[in-house]
Design an enzyme around this catalytic site. Structure first.
Site, PDB file in Angstrom:
ATOM      1  N   LYS A 118      27.227  44.075  16.234  1.00 50.65           N
ATOM      2  CA  LYS A 118      26.192  45.056  15.901  1.00 50.65           C
ATOM      3  C   LYS A 118      26.505  46.397  16.561  1.00 50.65           C
ATOM      4  O   LYS A 118      26.331  47.455  15.945  1.00 50.65           O
ATOM      5  CB  LYS A 118      24.818  44.565  16.359  1.00 50.65           C
ATOM      6  CG  LYS A 118      24.408  43.219  15.766  1.00 50.65           C
ATOM      7  CD  LYS A 118      24.110  43.302  14.287  1.00 50.65           C
ATOM      8  CE  LYS A 118      23.940  41.944  13.646  1.00 50.65           C
ATOM      9  NZ  LYS A 118      25.159  41.166  13.422  1.00 50.65           N
ATOM     10  N   HIS A 237      12.281  35.888   9.675  1.00 51.16           N
ATOM     11  CA  HIS A 237      13.597  36.335   9.228  1.00 51.16           C
ATOM     12  C   HIS A 237      14.132  35.565   8.028  1.00 51.16           C
ATOM     13  O   HIS A 237      15.299  35.681   7.685  1.00 51.16           O
ATOM     14  CB  HIS A 237      14.605  36.329  10.382  1.00 51.16           C
ATOM     15  CG  HIS A 237      14.100  37.119  11.568  1.00 51.16           C
ATOM     16  ND1 HIS A 237      14.017  38.486  11.549  1.00 51.16           N
ATOM     17  CD2 HIS A 237      13.606  36.729  12.762  1.00 51.16           C
ATOM     18  CE1 HIS A 237      13.503  38.904  12.691  1.00 51.16           C
ATOM     19  NE2 HIS A 237      13.243  37.864  13.444  1.00 51.16           N
ATOM     20  N   ARG A 293      28.828  39.075   2.501  1.00 53.73           N
ATOM     21  CA  ARG A 293      28.821  37.931   1.578  1.00 53.73           C
ATOM     22  C   ARG A 293      28.037  38.288   0.310  1.00 53.73           C
ATOM     23  O   ARG A 293      27.353  39.307   0.260  1.00 53.73           O
ATOM     24  CB  ARG A 293      28.122  36.754   2.257  1.00 53.73           C
ATOM     25  CG  ARG A 293      26.676  37.108   2.599  1.00 53.73           C
ATOM     26  CD  ARG A 293      25.860  35.950   3.133  1.00 53.73           C
ATOM     27  NE  ARG A 293      24.468  36.321   3.270  1.00 53.73           N
ATOM     28  CZ  ARG A 293      23.927  36.955   4.295  1.00 53.73           C
ATOM     29  NH1 ARG A 293      24.695  37.302   5.315  1.00 53.73           N
ATOM     30  NH2 ARG A 293      22.651  37.256   4.314  1.00 53.73           N
TER      31      ARG A 293
HETATM   32  C1  MV4 Z   1      14.442  46.294  14.322  1.00 54.71           C
HETATM   33  C2  MV4 Z   1      13.055  46.341  14.059  1.00 54.71           C
HETATM   34  C3  MV4 Z   1      12.352  47.430  14.532  1.00 54.71           C
HETATM   35  N1  MV4 Z   1      12.998  48.411  15.217  1.00 54.71           N
HETATM   36  N2  MV4 Z   1      15.036  47.307  14.995  1.00 54.71           N
HETATM   37  C4  MV4 Z   1      15.206  41.828  12.797  1.00 54.71           C
HETATM   38  C5  MV4 Z   1      16.502  41.127  12.599  1.00 54.71           C
HETATM   39  C6  MV4 Z   1      17.504  42.137  12.755  1.00 54.71           C
HETATM   40  N3  MV4 Z   1      18.782  41.948  12.310  1.00 54.71           N
HETATM   41  C7  MV4 Z   1      16.888  43.419  12.952  1.00 54.71           C
HETATM   42  N4  MV4 Z   1      15.483  43.208  12.969  1.00 54.71           N
HETATM   43  C8  MV4 Z   1      14.643  44.234  13.263  1.00 54.71           C
HETATM   44  N5  MV4 Z   1      15.206  45.279  13.916  1.00 54.71           N
HETATM   45  C9  MV4 Z   1      14.311  48.315  15.427  1.00 54.71           C
HETATM   46  N6  MV4 Z   1      14.915  49.289  16.113  1.00 54.71           N
HETATM   47  C10 MV4 Z   1      12.474  45.279  13.340  1.00 54.71           C
HETATM   48  C11 MV4 Z   1      13.272  44.221  12.938  1.00 54.71           C
HETATM   49  C12 MV4 Z   1      12.625  43.169  12.206  1.00 54.71           C
HETATM   50  C13 MV4 Z   1      12.999  42.874  10.872  1.00 54.71           C
HETATM   51  C14 MV4 Z   1      13.987  43.563  10.188  1.00 54.71           C
HETATM   52  C15 MV4 Z   1      14.339  43.235   8.902  1.00 54.71           C
HETATM   53  C16 MV4 Z   1      13.690  42.214   8.246  1.00 54.71           C
HETATM   54  C17 MV4 Z   1      12.702  41.517   8.884  1.00 54.71           C
HETATM   55  C18 MV4 Z   1      12.345  41.836  10.205  1.00 54.71           C
HETATM   56  C19 MV4 Z   1      11.324  41.112  10.832  1.00 54.71           C
HETATM   57  C20 MV4 Z   1      10.969  41.411  12.127  1.00 54.71           C
HETATM   58  C21 MV4 Z   1      11.643  42.432  12.812  1.00 54.71           C
END
Ligand code: MV4
Length: 490
Positions: A118, A237, A293
């Protein structure tokens, strides 16, 4: 056209069948692999050849790189399609294929590795001018640095694992007092989950949307985007509903986001179908990660663009130049996908393995159903609980929603509890219908309350339906037809 003659599909269920369908259209022979639990699954019968790779648990079959390569060798398959999940983003598997002289239908092992970090990918994209969420430029070295950056970007901040995925090790920190503990805990979780304790800080975005852009890049330097998907409706997720286009997209935002997605693909020398994920909040979008993918929700993009993504993946892997330019791709209408899972939405989405005793699939205008199950199919606890992907297409979003309601009402699955009634409730939820969703939509109390109320009402409807179905001969006829079909294929 320099397509392959034979492809091994290193997956199971609906996605294995999806890939084989493209192969059959292209005149390519298919090799299936299966575990003890899948001896009689549809993907095994669909393939021209099928070989066992071990016991039911994935680690003993679908993740056995050695056995999969053995099957490829002995069948003379020239390429391997990994589907999604299992080995799809495993750089070691891609490398093993490369070393064997087999074509991995996906990007190079180096690209997979780079996107797996990441921090590494974020740094690269920032350098390429793609917007990223403000935060620590690298892994956190010491608490003082973390405090300084957090004060700069402002609380709340988020601790994230560099090798992370699915939110593992992610923690929200609301003030400086909680920072040290969150970092320590994040490092411990990341170490045990990924064998890499590196964590970094980001500004926490409140209720962002998840919007992703589909790209296709060939080995000759051509890259096109296929517009965006909105994927905000998720739970822990796991996505539940996806659609294309994003309901709040504007021409100006789309121009910027798709240009950013193509920059991401270009700077990483990307070759294959890929998805660039963005978070969107307060009118701004930020690069989050790139999935290397074919994704579960590729279907909605296929419905609105008419492009067969699997066919394109295969052609690209064979070294062919893309058959079309950006000007020739257009978006028409609106598509929605509901993931139908064997889970009980009224009981914390607990998986509900068991036998499907009655099954009737929906059809008619604007309906696409990708599934790996049939009447009499036993859902095992070994794999993810997705039964099928129910997609609808319409000239407008409203039309796609109407068709989804109608398709759900036609869809009968009896024997296991499913997410069908939840989807029905969602398709009738005002906020969803208005397109006002975000990644925390399903955890909002008023949404949960109204959905649960609708679900309970629906349980009564389902019970009535089950009774009336039991009284018809129609289900028996469908059952006999599926049985006869399977026998002709075996
Ligand atoms: C975040 C966010 C809020 N702010 N980053 C969740 C998994 C991941 N790969 C990144 N995620 C998030 N990153 C910042 N700076 C909120 C999430 C997040 C989220 C993102 C995409 C789809 C579903 C989610 C569910 C909860 C939190």
């Amino acid at each position: 056209m320099t397509f392959f003659e034979k492809i091994l599909i290193a997956n199971r269920g609906e996605i294995a069948i999806r890939v084989m369908r493209a192969c059959r259209e292209m005149g390519i022979e298919t090799v299936a692999i299966y575990s003890d639990a899948d001896r009689n699954s549809l993907h095994v019968h669909y393939a021209d050849e099928a070989f066992s790779v071990g016991e039911a648990p994935p680690a003993k079959s679908y993740l056995r790189i050695d056995r999969i390569l053995d099957v490829a060798r002995k069948t003379g398959a020239e390429a391997i399609h990994p589907g999604y999940g299992f080995l799809a983003e495993n750089a070691g598997f891609a490398r093993a294929c490369e070393e064997e002289g087999l074509v991995f239908i996906g990007p190079s092992s180096r690209t997979i590795e780079m996107m797996g970090s990441k921090i590494g990918s974020k740094q690269m994209m920032k350098a390429a001018g793609v917007p990223v969420v403000p935060g620590t430029p690298e892994g956190i070295r010491d608490l003082e640095e973390a405090k300084r950056v957090a004060a700069e970007i402002g609380y709340p901040v988020l601790v994230k694992a560099s090798s992370g995925g699915g939110g593992i090790g992610m923690q929200i920190v609301s003030d400086e007092a909680g920072l040290a503990e969150a970092i320590e805990k994040g490092e411990r979780t990341a170490q045990s989950a990924f064998g890499d304790s590196t964590v970094f800080l980001e500004k926490y975005l409140v209720k962002p949307r998840h919007i992703e852009v589909q790209v296709l890049c060939d080995a000759h330097g051509h890259a096109v985007h296929l517009y965006e998907r909105e994927c905000s409706i998720q739970r822990r997720h796991q996505k539940l509903v996806e659609e294309s286009p994003c309901p709040i997209m504007t021409g100006e935002l789309r121009d910027r986001m798709t240009a950013s997605a193509l920059s991401v693909a270009r700077v990483s020398n990307y070759v294959n179908a890929g998805t660039v994920e963005f978070l969107f909040a307060d009118g701004q979008y930020y690069f989050m990660e790139m999935n290397t993918r074919l994704q579960v929700e590729h279907t909605v993009t296929e419905l609105v663009t008419g492009v067969d993504l699997v066919r394109q993946q295969i052609a690209i892997a064979a070294g062919d130049p893309l058959e079309f330019s950006q000007d020739e791709v257009s978006l028409r209408g609106h598509a929605i996908e509901c993931r139908i899972n064997a889970e009980d939405p009224l009981n914390n989405f607990q998986a509900t393995p068991g036998k499907i005793v009655r099954y009737r699939s929906p059809g008619g205008p604007g309906v696409r159903l990708d599934s790996g199950v049939h009447m009499g199919y036993a859902i095992t606890p070994y794999y993810d609980s997705m039964i099928s992907k129910l997609c609808t297409y319409g000239m407008s979003r409203q039309n796609a929603i109407e068709r989804m309601r109608r398709a759900i009402s036609e869809y009968v699955i009896i024997g296991v509890k499913t997410t069908l009634p939840l989807h029905y409730a969602l398709m009738n939820n005002h906020q969803f219908v208005e397109g006002k969703t975000h990644t925390h939509f399903l955890s909002e109390e008023h949404i949960q309350k109204s959905l649960m109320r609708a679900l309970r009402e629906d349980e009564a409807r389902m019970a009535t339906l089950a009774t009336s179905l039991r009284q018809t001969k129609e289900v028996a006829a469908i059952s006999a037809a599926v049985g006869a079909y399977l026998r002709t294929r075996s």
